[in-house]
Design a protein around this motif. Sequence first.
Motif, PDB file in Angstrom:
ATOM      1  N   ALA A 303      -0.387  11.028  -0.262  1.00  0.00           N
ATOM      2  CA  ALA A 303      -0.531  10.369  -1.559  1.00  0.00           C
ATOM      3  C   ALA A 303       0.790   9.779  -2.061  1.00  0.00           C
ATOM      4  CB  ALA A 303      -1.086  11.356  -2.588  1.00  0.00           C
ATOM      5  N   LEU A 304       1.906  10.300  -1.573  1.00  0.00           N
ATOM      6  CA  LEU A 304       3.210   9.794  -1.994  1.00  0.00           C
ATOM      7  C   LEU A 304       3.487   8.386  -1.481  1.00  0.00           C
ATOM      8  CD1 LEU A 304       5.318  13.033  -1.322  1.00  0.00           C
ATOM      9  CD2 LEU A 304       4.487  12.217  -3.541  1.00  0.00           C
ATOM     10  N   TRP A 305       2.733   7.970  -0.453  1.00  0.00           N
ATOM     11  CA  TRP A 305       3.010   6.681   0.185  1.00  0.00           C
ATOM     12  C   TRP A 305       1.878   5.678   0.001  1.00  0.00           C
ATOM     13  CZ3 TRP A 305       7.562   8.259   0.492  1.00  0.00           C
ATOM     14  CH2 TRP A 305       7.864   9.554   0.920  1.00  0.00           C
ATOM     15  N   PHE A 306       0.944   5.962  -0.915  1.00  0.00           N
ATOM     16  CA  PHE A 306      -0.147   5.025  -1.164  1.00  0.00           C
ATOM     17  C   PHE A 306       0.382   3.632  -1.518  1.00  0.00           C
ATOM     18  CE2 PHE A 306      -3.475   8.401  -2.585  1.00  0.00           C
ATOM     19  CZ  PHE A 306      -3.680   8.742  -1.262  1.00  0.00           C
ATOM     20  N   HIS A 307       1.472   3.578  -2.299  1.00  0.00           N
ATOM     21  CA  HIS A 307       1.980   2.296  -2.785  1.00  0.00           C
ATOM     22  C   HIS A 307       2.602   1.443  -1.680  1.00  0.00           C
ATOM     23  CE1 HIS A 307       5.466   4.993  -2.714  1.00  0.00           C
ATOM     24  NE2 HIS A 307       6.237   3.921  -2.694  1.00  0.00           N
ATOM     25  N   LYS A 308       2.877   2.066  -0.510  1.00  0.00           N
ATOM     26  CA  LYS A 308       3.509   1.317   0.574  1.00  0.00           C
ATOM     27  C   LYS A 308       2.499   0.664   1.519  1.00  0.00           C
ATOM     28  CE  LYS A 308       7.836   3.956   0.878  1.00  0.00           C
ATOM     29  NZ  LYS A 308       8.776   4.656   1.793  1.00  0.00           N
ATOM     30  N   HIS A 309       1.212   0.958   1.298  1.00  0.00           N
ATOM     31  CA  HIS A 309       0.205   0.486   2.257  1.00  0.00           C
ATOM     32  C   HIS A 309      -0.981  -0.142   1.542  1.00  0.00           C
ATOM     33  CE1 HIS A 309       2.273   2.306   5.682  1.00  0.00           C
ATOM     34  NE2 HIS A 309       2.551   3.319   4.866  1.00  0.00           N
ATOM     35  N   SER A 310      -1.955  -0.555   2.355  1.00  0.00           N
ATOM     36  CA  SER A 310      -3.135  -1.225   1.831  1.00  0.00           C
ATOM     37  C   SER A 310      -3.873  -0.357   0.813  1.00  0.00           C
ATOM     38  CB  SER A 310      -4.080  -1.575   2.989  1.00  0.00           C
ATOM     39  OG  SER A 310      -5.347  -1.971   2.516  1.00  0.00           O
ATOM     40  N   TRP A 312      -6.843   0.059   0.723  1.00  0.00           N
ATOM     41  CA  TRP A 312      -7.907   0.769   1.422  1.00  0.00           C
ATOM     42  C   TRP A 312      -7.515   2.218   1.694  1.00  0.00           C
ATOM     43  CZ3 TRP A 312     -12.883   0.449   2.493  1.00  0.00           C
ATOM     44  CH2 TRP A 312     -13.405   1.325   3.450  1.00  0.00           C
ATOM     45  N   MET A 313      -6.248   2.467   2.021  1.00  0.00           N
ATOM     46  CA  MET A 313      -5.811   3.825   2.305  1.00  0.00           C
ATOM     47  C   MET A 313      -5.988   4.714   1.077  1.00  0.00           C
ATOM     48  SD  MET A 313      -2.273   5.193   4.062  1.00  0.00           S
ATOM     49  CE  MET A 313      -1.197   5.392   2.638  1.00  0.00           C
ATOM     50  N   THR A 314      -5.660   4.176  -0.094  1.00  0.00           N
ATOM     51  CA  THR A 314      -5.839   4.928  -1.335  1.00  0.00           C
ATOM     52  C   THR A 314      -7.311   5.209  -1.587  1.00  0.00           C
ATOM     53  OG1 THR A 314      -3.897   3.834  -2.260  1.00  0.00           O
ATOM     54  CG2 THR A 314      -5.368   4.949  -3.814  1.00  0.00           C
ATOM     55  N   TYR A 315      -8.135   4.169  -1.451  1.00  0.00           N
ATOM     56  CA  TYR A 315      -9.575   4.318  -1.695  1.00  0.00           C
ATOM     57  C   TYR A 315     -10.194   5.357  -0.763  1.00  0.00           C
ATOM     58  CZ  TYR A 315     -14.551   3.270  -1.260  1.00  0.00           C
ATOM     59  OH  TYR A 315     -15.909   3.391  -1.178  1.00  0.00           O
ATOM     60  N   GLU A 316      -9.925   5.222   0.532  1.00  0.00           N
ATOM     61  CA  GLU A 316     -10.537   6.140   1.500  1.00  0.00           C
ATOM     62  C   GLU A 316     -10.041   7.569   1.304  1.00  0.00           C
ATOM     63  OE1 GLU A 316     -11.475   6.328   6.268  1.00  0.00           O
ATOM     64  OE2 GLU A 316      -9.549   5.507   5.610  1.00  0.00           O
ATOM     65  N   SER A 317      -8.768   7.733   1.035  1.00  0.00           N
ATOM     66  CA  SER A 317      -8.210   9.070   0.848  1.00  0.00           C
ATOM     67  C   SER A 317      -8.818   9.766  -0.365  1.00  0.00           C
ATOM     68  CB  SER A 317      -6.689   8.996   0.695  1.00  0.00           C
ATOM     69  OG  SER A 317      -6.083   8.516   1.872  1.00  0.00           O
ATOM     70  N   VAL A 318      -8.970   9.038  -1.467  1.00  0.00           N
ATOM     71  CA  VAL A 318      -9.554   9.621  -2.672  1.00  0.00           C
ATOM     72  C   VAL A 318     -11.009  10.014  -2.440  1.00  0.00           C
ATOM     73  CG1 VAL A 318     -10.234   9.129  -5.059  1.00  0.00           C
ATOM     74  CG2 VAL A 318      -7.969   8.444  -4.241  1.00  0.00           C
TER      75      VAL A 318
END
Length: 489
Positions: A303-310, A312-318
Motif C-alpha cells: 500500500a505504500l507504493w500505490f502512488h508509484k503505479h497504475s 489498477w493496482m490500488t483497485y485490485e489490492s483494495v
Amino acid sequence: MRSPTLPQHLRRSVALCIAAYQEDPDYLRKCLRSVRRISYPGLKVVLVVDGNRPEDSYMNDIFLEVMGGADQAGRMVWKGNYHSDGSGGGGVGGGRRSTVHMEEAARVARLVRGCRYSCIMQEWGGKREVMYTAFKALGDSVDYLQVCDSDTVLDPACTIEMLKILEEDPMVGGVGGDVQILNKYDSWISFLSSVRYWMAFNIERACQSYFGCVQCISGPLGMYRNSLLQRFLEPWYHQTFLGSKCSFGDDRHLTNRVLSFGYKTKFTARSHCQTETPNQYLRWLNQQTRWSKSYFREWLYNALWFHKHSLWMTYESVVTGFFPFFLVATVINLFYRGRLWNILLFLLTVQLVGMVKATYACFLRGSLVMIFMSLYSLLYMSSLLPAKIFALLTINKAGWGTSGRRKIVVNFIGAVPVTVWAMVLFGGVVYTIYCETQEPFSEREKALLIAGTILYACYWLILLVLYLAIVAKRCNKRADQYHLPYPEA
C-alpha cells in the motif's frame, strides 16, 4: 567465414538459483534434467541446499550425477551460512571464528562465480537464507537472476522468454512465467489446484502484467534485474514484521521490493514450468494459510507504493484485501438472520458465478477440463475463507507450514479454523430451520425451496459424473502426470 553474431539478449549473463530443502529425489532429478535442457548459452546454475547434515547429502549426489560430476560442477559443504558460523549459537562469533567464517564466505563466492554449475550445502536457515546465499555469492557477476524451486520442471525456452521481457523495457525489474501443476493427477486437491493455477496466471496475473504491477512473481519461475536486486538485498533479507523476523513470503516480498523502487513487474505466458503442489488436503490447507499470512503482511507494505503505479493496482489490492471479510460477514448474516430460501439462493449464486468463470476459462483455454474451476468456489467458501481469517489472527506466528517433500509431515493445526467455520455454519442452518418451523411455509415458498434444491443437486450430480468420467480415472496414476511437453520429465 565469420561466425554469426549472437542477438543482444543472448549476450546477457544469467544465473539460475535453485532452492532445495529435503526434496523428493525424483522431483529434484527431474528439475536438474530440465535445467540441463534450457536453451540459453552460458547459463550459470547455483543449487543451494538448506541443510548440511549427512541425510541431506543425497541432493548433492543427485546434482553431481545430473550436472556432470565433480570435474564439471563445483560443490561445497558449508558448516554455517552467511549469517551463522555453524557453531550452534545462531550467529557469527568473534575473533578467530569470525575470520574463519569470512574465509568460508569468500570461498563460497569464488566457487559460485568460478564454476558454471555449483552446489552449496549450508546450515539450515529457511528458504530466504538459501536465496540470500545464491544472490550474495553471485553479487554483480551476472546481469539477470532467475529463481526456481527444486520441485519444478522448466521448459527449455523459459529463460529466453523472460529475458526478452526484461530487455524490451529497462523499467521492468522482474518478470514471472506461467506456472502449472506437475502432479495434478495425484489427488482431487492437486487437480483442483491445477485449474486454479491456470486461472491465477493466465487471467489474473496476465491482467496485472498489462498494467505493469504483477504483485507476486512466483518462486518456481521468475527473473529479476540483478543490478536492482542487489540494491535491496539486505533490506529484503532482514525484513521484520511486528518485531519478528519474517520467515515466509520471500517471493512476494521480493516482488514488492521491485515495485517499491517504481519498477514494473510483468508476466509472460511464453515462459512455462510445472511444479509440485500438495496432494493431501491438510498439507494444502497449511500451504494456503502460510501464503495468506504473507499476503496480508505484504498488502500493508504494498500500500505504500500505490502512488508509484497504475490505479489498477490500488483497485485490485483494495477489493481482494477486503473481500474475505465482507464475505464472512455476509455469510454469517444470511445463516443466522435469513430464511432458508436466502441461504439456498446464496449457495446457488456462488456456484453460478463459479460456472460463469469456468465457462469463460473453457473457451479461453479451449479445454473442457476448466469447467471444474466452478468446484473451486466451494473449496474457497469452505476452506480458504476460514484459513484466511486464521492466517490474519496468527500472522506473526511462523512455527509451521508445509514440510519437505522427502518426508511428508501432516500438521493438523490447519484443520482448526475449518472445523470452527463448519460448526458456525451448521449452527446457523439449525437455527434458521428452527425459526422457519415456527411458521408454516406457504405453497409458493415450498415450491421455490424444492425447485432450488433440485437445481443445486443437479449441478453437483452433473459435475460429479464429469469428474468421474474425465479426472477420477487418472488420479493416483503417477505415470499419467509425466506425459509432459518437456522431454526431460
